[in-house]
Design an enzyme around this catalytic site. Structure first.
Site, PDB file in Angstrom:
ATOM      1  NE  ARG A   1      -3.332   2.483   2.585  1.00  0.00           N
ATOM      2  CZ  ARG A   1      -3.576   2.882   4.000  1.00  0.00           C
ATOM      3  NH1 ARG A   1      -3.301   2.410   5.016  1.00  0.00           N
ATOM      4  NH2 ARG A   1      -4.609   4.095   3.851  1.00  0.00           N
TER       5      ARG A   1
ATOM      6  CG  HIS B   1      -1.366   5.508  -0.140  1.00  0.00           C
ATOM      7  ND1 HIS B   1      -2.013   6.413   0.945  1.00  0.00           N
ATOM      8  CD2 HIS B   1      -2.160   4.559  -0.346  1.00  0.00           C
ATOM      9  CE1 HIS B   1      -3.256   5.636   1.019  1.00  0.00           C
ATOM     10  NE2 HIS B   1      -3.299   4.577   0.188  1.00  0.00           N
TER      11      HIS B   1
ATOM     12  CG  ASN C   1      -0.513   9.049   2.915  1.00  0.00           C
ATOM     13  OD1 ASN C   1      -1.469   8.052   2.327  1.00  0.00           O
ATOM     14  ND2 ASN C   1      -0.022   9.974   2.365  1.00  0.00           N
TER      15      ASN C   1
ATOM     16  CG  HIS D   1      -8.208  -3.494  -1.774  1.00  0.00           C
ATOM     17  ND1 HIS D   1      -9.289  -2.398  -2.048  1.00  0.00           N
ATOM     18  CD2 HIS D   1      -7.160  -2.601  -1.396  1.00  0.00           C
ATOM     19  CE1 HIS D   1      -8.714  -1.135  -1.838  1.00  0.00           C
ATOM     20  NE2 HIS D   1      -7.487  -1.429  -1.645  1.00  0.00           N
TER      21      HIS D   1
END
Length: 340
Positions: A75, A79, A107, A204
């Site tokens: 992840r 990001h 975040n 996910h």
């Protein structure tokens, strides 16, 4: 004569369309070639031969303590790359005059930063000033994927670190509440296709989510219904047990739930769950909102290896978004601080 004239015009139109397609292919090939030339597999082979082994060791060490760290690092790559490109700007600390990316609201639940910091410290001890924080993250994301059951890929490297990190720019990161149009546009803005988006959404299958990311679907969907009708009732009930409404305000930032039934293992069950209306986020379930994306999701649900291969290819593509190379940016000595 009129027929002949129309026929000539038709051929001209067809020829024009063919030329446009050829030109598009040439441009795309040129862009791919430039991107591949900018980054290189084996970039540190001579500069720091043990770089990948050192990074892998740090990832494995953290994974043995907390398997969930793998999802956090994958992840983290996402990001970082969605804000200013893959430049390691997500690692920079805030200052009295600037709130950095990692302290922005989107975040606030990121994990894995310390793994990258530790790897950087080890690398600086043996190869000072050689590896960028952005490249360390790219290798760590690959290793995290493999540890979680995904396939291995060679990481093109040569990224340099950015010198700017602003919390105000994290608006580029797609939100769990996005519908299919919004999330597709968000990926397209980074040069990623809808097919890339569907493949990357499969990340996910591992990790966890804080309850506040999706509880609107359980208790406050809209003015007409409290629960999202696109969410399976039994799954919704299980989520309500883990994320009770009465505790939301008190434990808003701490209540978490697994993204999938196997939150530590990368597999395509994520896609199968969508067809049971058990996608955790609106953005997840929205993959069934078009025939094209639903067909791709069904293909992945039926073929685990096919998804894992496509995911690896999409991660390679993601890791090359707006990279800094050559004399651009810097090689940060400390991932948290811009070089003086």
């Amino acid at each position: 004569m009129k027929f002949l004239h129309q026929n000539i015009e038709t051929h001209r139109s067809n020829l024009f369309m063919i030329m446009k397609r050829i030109l598009s292919v040439i441009v795309i090939c040129s862009l791919i070639s430039h991107s591949q030339a900018a980054l290189e597999v084996g970039f540190y082979r001579d500069k720091c031969p043990f770089a990948e082994a050192i990074i892998n060791h740090e990832v494995k060490k953290s994974y043995l303590i907390d398997k969930g760290i793998a999802a956090g690092i994958v992840r983290l790559q996402f990001h970082d790359c969605f804000v200013r490109g893959c430049d390691g700007s997500i690692f920079i600390d805030s200052t009295p005059t600037n709130q950095a990316e990692k302290d922005g609201s989107t975040n606030e639940s990121i994990r894995g930063l310390e793994v990258i910091y530790n790897a950087k410290d080890k690398l600086e001890a043996v190869c000072p000033g050689v590896l960028s924080c952005a490249d360390i993250l790219a290798y760590a994301a690959r290793d995290s994927n493999v540890l979680s059951g995904g396939v291995y890929w060679d990481v093109p490297a040569g990224r340099r670190d950015g010198r700017i990190s602003r919390a105000s720019e994290i608006v580029d990161i797609p939100l769990p509440s996005f519908n299919l149009v919004q999330i597709t546009e968000s990926f397209a803005n980074k040069g990623l296709t809808q097919a890339d988006m569907v493949a990357l959404s499969g990340s996910h299958s591992i990790g966890r989510s804080h309850c506040f990311q999706f509880t609107d679907r359980l208790y406050n969907h809209n003015t007409k219904t409290m629960k999202d009708p696109n969410l399976d009732p039994h799954y919704a009930q299980l989520l309500r047990i883990v994320c009770p409404k009465v505790l939301q305000e008190i434990f808003n930032q701490t209540l978490v739930v697994g993204m999938n039934q196997s939150p530590f293992y990368m597999d395509s069950s994520y896609y199968g769950n969508l067809f049971k209306h058990a996608g955790l986020f609106v953005s997840d379930q929205s993959l069934l909102d078009s025939q094209t994306t639903a067909t791709q999701a069904a293909s992945y649900a039926a073929n685990d290896l096919s998804w894992k291969v496509d995911f690896a290819q999409a991660m390679i593509k993601l890791s090359q978004v707006q990279v800094l190379t050559g004399n651009q940016g810097e090689i940060r000595a400390n991932c948290r601080v811009i070089n003086p």
